[in-house]
Design a protein around this motif. Structure first.
Motif, PDB file in Angstrom:
ATOM      1  N   UNK B 123       0.863  -1.197   0.000  1.00  0.00           N
ATOM      2  CA  UNK B 123       0.000   0.000   0.000  1.00  0.00           C
ATOM      3  C   UNK B 123       0.893   1.238   0.000  1.00  0.00           C
ATOM      4  N   UNK B 125       0.928   5.397   0.378  1.00  0.00           N
ATOM      5  CA  UNK B 125       0.134   6.546   0.816  1.00  0.00           C
ATOM      6  C   UNK B 125       1.026   7.780   0.934  1.00  0.00           C
ATOM      7  N   UNK B 172      -2.816  -1.566   8.092  1.00  0.00           N
ATOM      8  CA  UNK B 172      -1.575  -2.209   7.637  1.00  0.00           C
ATOM      9  C   UNK B 172      -1.622  -3.739   7.678  1.00  0.00           C
ATOM     10  N   UNK B 177       3.614  -4.677   3.256  1.00  0.00           N
ATOM     11  CA  UNK B 177       4.500  -3.509   3.257  1.00  0.00           C
ATOM     12  C   UNK B 177       3.661  -2.281   2.941  1.00  0.00           C
ATOM     13  N   UNK B 178       3.773  -1.234   3.753  1.00  0.00           N
ATOM     14  CA  UNK B 178       3.157   0.037   3.371  1.00  0.00           C
ATOM     15  C   UNK B 178       4.229   1.112   3.424  1.00  0.00           C
ATOM     16  N   UNK B 179       4.148   2.059   2.495  1.00  0.00           N
ATOM     17  CA  UNK B 179       5.200   3.066   2.344  1.00  0.00           C
ATOM     18  C   UNK B 179       4.587   4.459   2.203  1.00  0.00           C
ATOM     19  N   UNK B 180       5.158   5.428   2.897  1.00  0.00           N
ATOM     20  CA  UNK B 180       4.736   6.832   2.759  1.00  0.00           C
ATOM     21  C   UNK B 180       5.625   7.464   1.695  1.00  0.00           C
ATOM     22  N   UNK B 183       7.403  10.972   2.428  1.00  0.00           N
ATOM     23  CA  UNK B 183       8.564  10.954   3.325  1.00  0.00           C
ATOM     24  C   UNK B 183       9.737  10.216   2.673  1.00  0.00           C
ATOM     25  N   UNK B 184       9.442   9.086   2.043  1.00  0.00           N
ATOM     26  CA  UNK B 184      10.521   8.199   1.585  1.00  0.00           C
ATOM     27  C   UNK B 184      11.015   8.538   0.177  1.00  0.00           C
ATOM     28  N   UNK B 188      13.128   5.593  -3.523  1.00  0.00           N
ATOM     29  CA  UNK B 188      13.349   4.722  -2.364  1.00  0.00           C
ATOM     30  C   UNK B 188      12.231   3.698  -2.206  1.00  0.00           C
ATOM     31  N   UNK B 192      12.959  -0.262  -2.364  1.00  0.00           N
ATOM     32  CA  UNK B 192      12.553  -1.098  -1.224  1.00  0.00           C
ATOM     33  C   UNK B 192      11.741  -2.299  -1.710  1.00  0.00           C
TER      34      UNK B 192
END
Lengths: 201, 201
Positions: B123, B125, B172, B177-180, B183-184, B188, B192
């Motif tokens: 996911x 976001x 979650x 795996x969830x990623x912002x 921020x990232x 990246x 990942x």
């Protein structure tokens, strides 16, 4: 802004503490888990076991908790012991974040430090069957129905988080990264966090 | 079991599709986004734009949707067009997963393929301000209040997901795996996912 602090929230039995420890070791960051409990115990005068048990699981906050002024927050005498513990936790975590680069486990640190731009907020979770296996085999916890025991623990953490942050525990928008340790494996979780911490600078 | 399929769910404007495309290119996997819409349009006879608009945003499912037998699912004539589209989506996604290694974007693929062990569910976001910036600058969407527009879009996706999966969107535990992405950063996030896909074998 350079990322300096990692907060790791976790479901009980997900291996979150093991991941946090390994991340701190690899990145040579201060690691606050038991040390945080010890500090809270020292400042509040409560027993460490009491803090451990109630610092993430207290049953309710005072109704007027969110309306407290800074002065009232500083004078905790009129509050319930749960609220007092939360306030001490809040203040200690805020101070630790000022002190230096570190990894902080649990205790609503993601919420307490939400306005800092130098934090990476992480949540570790796992399917309940794998968590039951881990707490039985690795933590040596003896209970007849480990999955039920874990569900109760989850509910208490959810309630505690809701009480003191007014947010829902485990919703991915609260974190920059969430990882399923059962699917991904502990070492892959560690490497993912380490790589991202280094990459985002 | 070797991971073969990646599903990517995403908040609108989070860069999820860009991430998914880059992941598919790096891992040399089939990429299903527009191609999936085209296939659903072909099988249902509906217009592509109609599928695009209603394949993730339909207002409600039939009350008895979860009680349909396989035979009733196959004979969709008595269902609302929204339910029909969902069933076609469901069947096409299930078939695609059988066909070969791939990346599938959105359309409840995480739920539809939840029982397969060879999937990595992700996911993406991002904070709403960054999403508003992206849809205005990159997607060239013109609207007076982009944040309000996005909130409405989020609500519709949440409702659609709830209707057809009975789960909560963005929690979650539904994902590995969830990623912002704000921020990232997009690259990246891509790295990942690629690293994890390769590492977990």
């Amino acid at each position: 802004m350079k990322t300096r602090i990692i907060t790791i929230s976790r479901e009980y039995g997900s291996g979150g503490i093991e991941i946090a420890k390994k991340v701190a070791a690899k990145l040579q960051l201060q690691f606050y888990d038991k040390a945080l409990v010890a500090e809270i115990a020292k400042q509040t005068g409560f027993d460490r076991n009491f803090i451990e048990e109630n610092g993430e699981y207290s049953p309710a906050r005072s109704k007027y908790f969110f309306n407290l002024s800074q002065t009232e927050m500083a004078s905790t005498g009129t509050l319930s012991i749960y609220d007092q513990i939360y306030i001490f936790q809040h203040n200690i975590i805020t101070e630790l974040a000022e002190k230096g680069d570190c990894v902080i486990v649990g205790r609503c640190a993601d919420y307490i430090l939400k306005d800092r731009k130098d934090c990476l907020h992480i949540f570790i979770h796992s399917a309940i069957a794998q968590r039951a296996k881990r707490i039985t085999e690795e933590y040596k916890i003896v209970c007849e129905h480990p999955e039920e025991w874990l569900k109760e623990k989850d509910e208490k953490r959810q309630l505690y988080y809701k009480n003191y942050t007014d947010r829902i525990w485990g919703v991915c928008s609260n974190y920059h990264l969430t990882l399923a340790s059962d699917k991904l494996g502990i070492e892959n979780c560690v490497d993912t966090i380490v790589n991202l911490y280094r990459s985002i600078g």
